[in-house]
Scaffold this active site. Structure first.
Site, PDB file in Angstrom:
ATOM      1  N   HIS A  32      44.712  29.445  45.067  1.00 23.45           N
ATOM      2  CA  HIS A  32      44.416  30.710  45.751  1.00 23.45           C
ATOM      3  C   HIS A  32      44.725  31.852  44.787  1.00 23.45           C
ATOM      4  CE1 HIS A  32      43.946  33.167  49.403  1.00 23.45           C
ATOM      5  NE2 HIS A  32      44.950  33.903  48.939  1.00 23.45           N
ATOM      6  N   MET A  36      44.292  42.118  43.586  1.00 23.18           N
ATOM      7  CA  MET A  36      44.700  43.364  44.257  1.00 23.18           C
ATOM      8  C   MET A  36      44.434  44.552  43.345  1.00 23.18           C
ATOM      9  SD  MET A  36      48.355  42.139  45.714  1.00 23.18           S
ATOM     10  CE  MET A  36      48.542  40.642  46.687  1.00 23.18           C
ATOM     11  N   MET A  67      41.338  41.559  47.487  1.00 25.27           N
ATOM     12  CA  MET A  67      41.938  42.674  48.233  1.00 25.27           C
ATOM     13  C   MET A  67      41.630  43.940  47.448  1.00 25.27           C
ATOM     14  SD  MET A  67      45.431  40.731  49.288  1.00 25.27           S
ATOM     15  CE  MET A  67      45.191  39.467  48.056  1.00 25.27           C
ATOM     16  N   MET A 136      44.763  36.698  58.001  1.00 27.83           N
ATOM     17  CA  MET A 136      46.005  37.067  57.309  1.00 27.83           C
ATOM     18  C   MET A 136      47.174  36.953  58.288  1.00 27.83           C
ATOM     19  SD  MET A 136      45.375  37.672  54.139  1.00 27.83           S
ATOM     20  CE  MET A 136      47.041  38.177  53.728  1.00 27.83           C
TER      21      MET A 136
HETATM   22  C1  DX5 Z   1      49.358  38.480  50.307  1.00 21.30           C
HETATM   23  C2  DX5 Z   1      48.597  37.377  49.605  1.00 21.30           C
HETATM   24  C3  DX5 Z   1      49.140  36.004  49.831  1.00 21.30           C
HETATM   25  C4  DX5 Z   1      50.514  35.778  49.293  1.00 21.30           C
HETATM   26  C5  DX5 Z   1      51.144  34.582  49.954  1.00 21.30           C
HETATM   27  O1  DX5 Z   1      48.667  39.675  50.132  1.00 21.30           O
HETATM   28  O2  DX5 Z   1      47.257  37.375  50.048  1.00 21.30           O
HETATM   29  O3  DX5 Z   1      48.249  35.043  49.316  1.00 21.30           O
HETATM   30  O4  DX5 Z   1      50.516  35.599  47.910  1.00 21.30           O
HETATM   31  O5  DX5 Z   1      52.424  34.463  49.474  1.00 21.30           O
HETATM   32  P1  DX5 Z   1      53.585  33.760  50.313  1.00 21.30           P
HETATM   33  O6  DX5 Z   1      53.146  32.368  50.591  1.00 21.30           O
HETATM   34  O7  DX5 Z   1      54.740  33.843  49.388  1.00 21.30           O
HETATM   35  O8  DX5 Z   1      53.771  34.552  51.572  1.00 21.30           O
HETATM   36 ZN    ZN Z   2      45.824  35.689  49.591  1.00 19.59          ZN
END
Ligand code: DX5
Ligand code: ZN
Length: 223
Positions: A32, A36, A67, A136
């Site tokens: 994944h 950002m 994002m 999310m």
């Molecule tokens: C948040 C991201 C997630 C994040 C998840 O904006 O989209 O993918 O990295 O991280 P954990 O599993 O540490 O919450």
């Molecule tokens: Zn993510």
């Protein structure tokens, strides 16, 4: 089948190649990739060049979570970088259907995400146009947050709707997932589990991935 998608955001950025190999050897299915832009979300992570650099070193499914504002501008870059799945946020563009069609025309899997503040009703009209819905489970922008339990109601709603329409839809959950709570997501109907800190942050990623997969398998979605 439950797929585990460790998020690169929690990897050691000075040793990405080694870290990606480590989680692939540990049994991960997807990688994944959280992109950002410092505008749609407050944080800045990495972009297409980092993904392109990793591509030759990994056979994992590259699951790119954009994002960023107006993602249509950058789809070509992420396709070229080697994305297998591209997820855009419903909140990030005015031309959602056009962007999804553009992604699909590039022959990569197209997906749509909603943030915790977005009502589930907003994603329903797009479900027939996508391969995966990303619900999310934390506010996007940062890793290591706690899962917001109310978001799992949205997973249930989307799964029920997809079933009622005979849609073959993947549902991914992202944020705060770990072996102790993964069953809540799979019981709700999720089948792709993002886990950043839980997997990359562990010295024994194989045990974490196996624990998540086993728990998830024991708690499947039931209509
Ligand atoms: C948040 C991201 C997630 C994040 C998840 O904006 O989209 O993918 O990295 O991280 P954990 O599993 O540490 O919450
Ligand atoms: Zn993510």
């Amino acid at each position: 089948m439950i797929y585990i998608a460790p998020s690169l955001l929690a990897a050691d950025f000075a040793n990405l190649q080694t870290d990606v190999k480590r989680i692939a050897d540990a049994g991960a299915n997807y990688l994944h990739l959280d992109v950002m832009d410092g505008a749609f979300v407050p944080n800045i992570s990495f972009g297409a060049p980092v993904i392109a650099a990793l591509r030759p070193y990994s056979k994992l499914i590259f699951d790119v979570h954009l994002m960023i504002n107006d993602p249509l501008r950058y789809i070509d870059d992420f396709v070229k970088a080697g994305a297998d799945i591209i997820t855009i946020h419903l909140e990030s563009c005015s031309n959602v259907s056009q962007t999804l069609r553009y992604i699909r025309a590039k022959e990569v899997r197209c997906a749509l995400a909603i943030s915790p503040a977005t009502p589930v009703e907003k994603i329903i009209p797009y479900l027939s146009e996508i391969d995966m819905a990303l619900i999310m489970t934390v506010v996007p922008g940062f890793g290591r947050q706690s899962l917001i339990p109310e978001t799992l109601e949205k997973v249930k709603t989307v799964r029920r709707y997809a079933d009622s329409q005979n849609l073959k839809l993947d549902i991914e959950v992202d944020g705060g997932l770990k072996p102790e709570n993964v069953h809540l997501a799979t019981e709700a109907g999720a089948n792709i589990i993002v886990a950043g800190s839980a997997v990359f942050g562990s010295k024994r990623p194989r045990s974490v991935i196996e624990a998540m997969r086993e728990t998830a398998a024991n708690h499947p979605y039931r209509q």
